[in-house]
Design a protein around this motif. Structure first.
Motif, short mmCIF file in Angstrom:
data_model
loop_
_atom_site.label_atom_id
_atom_site.label_comp_id
_atom_site.label_asym_id
_atom_site.label_seq_id
_atom_site.Cartn_x
_atom_site.Cartn_y
_atom_site.Cartn_z
N LEU A 139 27.46 99.25 -21.29
CA LEU A 139 28.11 98.26 -22.14
C LEU A 139 27.46 98.15 -23.52
O LEU A 139 28.00 97.47 -24.39
N LEU A 140 26.33 98.80 -23.71
CA LEU A 140 25.61 98.68 -24.98
C LEU A 140 26.04 99.76 -25.97
O LEU A 140 26.42 100.86 -25.58
N PRO A 141 25.97 99.45 -27.27
CA PRO A 141 26.51 100.38 -28.27
C PRO A 141 25.56 101.46 -28.75
O PRO A 141 25.98 102.39 -29.43
N GLU A 142 24.26 101.38 -28.41
CA GLU A 142 23.32 102.36 -28.94
C GLU A 142 23.42 103.69 -28.20
O GLU A 142 23.59 103.72 -26.99
N THR A 143 23.27 104.78 -28.93
CA THR A 143 23.31 106.11 -28.32
C THR A 143 22.16 106.29 -27.32
O THR A 143 22.33 106.92 -26.28
N LEU A 144 20.98 105.74 -27.63
CA LEU A 144 19.85 105.90 -26.73
C LEU A 144 20.06 105.15 -25.42
O LEU A 144 19.56 105.57 -24.38
N SER A 145 20.78 104.04 -25.46
CA SER A 145 21.07 103.31 -24.22
C SER A 145 21.90 104.17 -23.28
O SER A 145 21.68 104.18 -22.07
N THR A 146 22.86 104.89 -23.84
CA THR A 146 23.68 105.78 -23.03
C THR A 146 22.83 106.91 -22.46
O THR A 146 22.94 107.27 -21.28
N MET A 147 21.95 107.47 -23.27
CA MET A 147 21.11 108.57 -22.82
C MET A 147 20.13 108.13 -21.73
O MET A 147 19.75 108.92 -20.86
N LEU A 149 33.47 98.18 -5.76
CA LEU A 149 32.46 97.14 -5.93
C LEU A 149 32.23 96.77 -7.40
O LEU A 149 31.64 95.73 -7.70
N GLN A 150 32.69 97.64 -8.31
CA GLN A 150 32.35 97.49 -9.72
C GLN A 150 32.78 96.14 -10.28
O GLN A 150 32.01 95.48 -10.98
N THR A 151 33.99 95.69 -9.97
CA THR A 151 34.48 94.41 -10.48
C THR A 151 33.63 93.25 -9.95
O THR A 151 33.32 92.31 -10.68
N ARG A 152 33.20 93.36 -8.71
CA ARG A 152 32.39 92.31 -8.09
C ARG A 152 31.07 92.12 -8.83
O ARG A 152 30.60 90.98 -9.01
N TYR A 153 30.48 93.23 -9.27
CA TYR A 153 29.17 93.15 -9.91
C TYR A 153 29.23 93.17 -11.43
O TYR A 153 28.19 93.15 -12.09
N LEU A 154 30.44 93.18 -12.00
CA LEU A 154 30.57 93.20 -13.45
C LEU A 154 29.89 92.01 -14.13
O LEU A 154 29.21 92.19 -15.16
N PRO A 155 30.01 90.77 -13.60
CA PRO A 155 29.29 89.66 -14.24
C PRO A 155 27.78 89.89 -14.31
O PRO A 155 27.15 89.54 -15.31
N GLU A 156 27.20 90.49 -13.27
CA GLU A 156 25.76 90.77 -13.29
C GLU A 156 25.42 91.84 -14.31
O GLU A 156 24.37 91.79 -14.96
N MET A 157 26.31 92.82 -14.48
CA MET A 157 26.09 93.85 -15.49
C MET A 157 26.10 93.23 -16.88
O MET A 157 25.28 93.55 -17.74
N ARG A 158 27.06 92.35 -17.12
CA ARG A 158 27.14 91.68 -18.43
C ARG A 158 25.91 90.83 -18.68
O ARG A 158 25.35 90.84 -19.79
N ASP A 159 25.48 90.09 -17.66
CA ASP A 159 24.29 89.26 -17.82
C ASP A 159 23.07 90.12 -18.12
O ASP A 159 22.23 89.78 -18.97
N LYS A 160 22.97 91.25 -17.43
CA LYS A 160 21.84 92.15 -17.65
C LYS A 160 21.87 92.73 -19.05
O LYS A 160 20.84 92.83 -19.73
N ALA A 161 23.06 93.11 -19.51
CA ALA A 161 23.20 93.70 -20.85
C ALA A 161 22.72 92.75 -21.94
O ALA A 161 22.17 93.18 -22.96
N ARG A 162 22.92 91.47 -21.74
CA ARG A 162 22.49 90.48 -22.74
C ARG A 162 20.97 90.44 -22.90
O ARG A 162 20.47 89.96 -23.92
N THR A 163 20.25 90.91 -21.89
CA THR A 163 18.78 90.85 -21.93
C THR A 163 18.16 92.15 -22.46
O THR A 163 16.95 92.24 -22.59
N LEU A 164 18.98 93.16 -22.74
CA LEU A 164 18.46 94.47 -23.09
C LEU A 164 18.54 94.73 -24.59
O LEU A 164 19.46 94.29 -25.27
N ASP A 165 17.54 95.44 -25.08
CA ASP A 165 17.58 95.98 -26.43
C ASP A 165 16.93 97.36 -26.38
O ASP A 165 16.48 97.82 -25.34
N ALA A 166 16.90 98.04 -27.53
CA ALA A 166 16.39 99.42 -27.54
C ALA A 166 14.96 99.50 -27.02
O ALA A 166 14.61 100.41 -26.26
N ALA A 167 14.12 98.54 -27.43
CA ALA A 167 12.72 98.57 -27.01
C ALA A 167 12.57 98.41 -25.50
O ALA A 167 11.77 99.12 -24.86
N SER A 168 13.34 97.50 -24.91
CA SER A 168 13.22 97.27 -23.47
C SER A 168 13.75 98.45 -22.68
O SER A 168 13.22 98.81 -21.62
#
Length: 317
Positions: A163-171, A290-309
């Protein structure tokens, strides 16, 4: 970016994928499948681009000349680096290609140094995990519930990275998947190296380069890759309209890799290639449910992530 610039970025990514001429036929077919699967954007003609690159009907100078903005040039270079690093350390041919690409784009090496170093660190990050080593040292039998929880958490994390826009997050998704397979194998008494894990992932049908291309390609065509700013990211994570940008592929792929690895190593590595492929396909289908069931947790997790983490998680042994 304009449609022309998007097409140029995709073309350069495909050129990077084939520059070393060392792609297995299976990986080539995966890349072709991805080009066809992402071809809903008629303006890009991705299957044609694939053939043009494979047959070397396009030149680096012609393609880079289509990139007019500084942002599109930077994004093109970053994606090319990630494609070259997706399956491990860069070959000499890949290094030369990236140097030529930077020169053709008019980008200075000093301005690219930090990104290049970070990408290289992700590609060569240690696969051993503290949790796996601690369990092996204790001599305890594998705890199925603990492994199941580790697999689910890894799938949620990689779904968040998608869900994150950085290329390194995808990698970062690929080395985290490799760490998961290592942990599962170690729990069952197998000491795995990077080559074995890459072979296992390829055997079940997941190409490393093709996986990155598919993940990044969906983000790019959906207008997410390279975007920055809390407003954009907040809108993506808070709503459902932009969820089409992310198919949840990383959640399903990681979940399936973990559970198939668990079956494989628990059974003493006796499953045949076809049995591994069939098992992987079955678990991917289960994970997609299962993906839809855990999508809220993925979104919550994404909010806590940045390139450094993200970099810290991958570097951590």
């Amino acid at each position: 970016m304009t449609s022309q610039e998007t097409q140029a970025v995709v073309t350069l990514s495909l050129m990077a994928a084939f520059v070393d001429g060392d792609k297995h036929d299976r990986e080539r077919e995966e890349i072709k499948r991805i080009a066809e699967g992402l071809s809903q954007n008629d303006a890009l003609h991705l299957p044609t681009l694939y053939q043009d690159v494979l047959m070397k009907r396009v030149s680096l100078a012609d393609v880079t000349g289509q990139l007019l903005s500084a942002d599109s040039k930077r994004l093109a270079y970053e994606m090319a680096v990630c494609v070259c690093d997706a399956d491990g350390a860069q070959s000499k041919a890949e290094q030369l290609f990236l140097a030529d690409l930077a020169s053709s784009l008019g980008l200075e090496a000093r301005a690219l140094a930090e990104f290049t170093q970070q990408a290289d660190e992700l590609a060569s990050a240690p696969i051993a995990t503290t949790a796996a080593t601690a369990a092996a040292t204790a001599g305890t039998a594998p705890d199925d519930a603990e492994l199941d929880n580790a697999i689910l958490n890894a799938a949620i994390l990689n779904g968040a990275l998608e869900l994150l826009p950085e290329t390194l997050s995808t990698m970062a998704i690929i080395p985290l998947q490799m760490k998961l397979v290592y942990r599962v194998g170690k729990a069952h008494g197998f000491e795995l190296d990077r080559g074995h894990i890459k072979d296992f992932i390829a055997t079940v049908g997941v190409g490393l380069t093709s996986q990155y291309l598919e993940q990044a390609g969906r983000k790019l065509l959906g207008g997410l890759l390279g975007k920055v700013g809390g407003g954009f990211l907040g809108g993506l994570l808070g709503g459902t309209a932009n969820q089409a940008v992310s198919s949840g592929m990383s959640f399903a792929t990681t979940y399936a890799l973990g559970h198939v690895a668990k079956r494989y190593y628990a059974g003493g590595r006796t499953l045949s290639t076809q049995m591994l492929k069939d098992a992987y396909a079955d678990v991917v289908q289960e994970a997609q449910g299962l993906q839809t069931r855990y999508l809220p947790e993925m979104r919550d997790k994404a909010r806590t992530l940045d390139a450094a983490s993200v970099l810290s998680m991958v570097r951590k042994a």
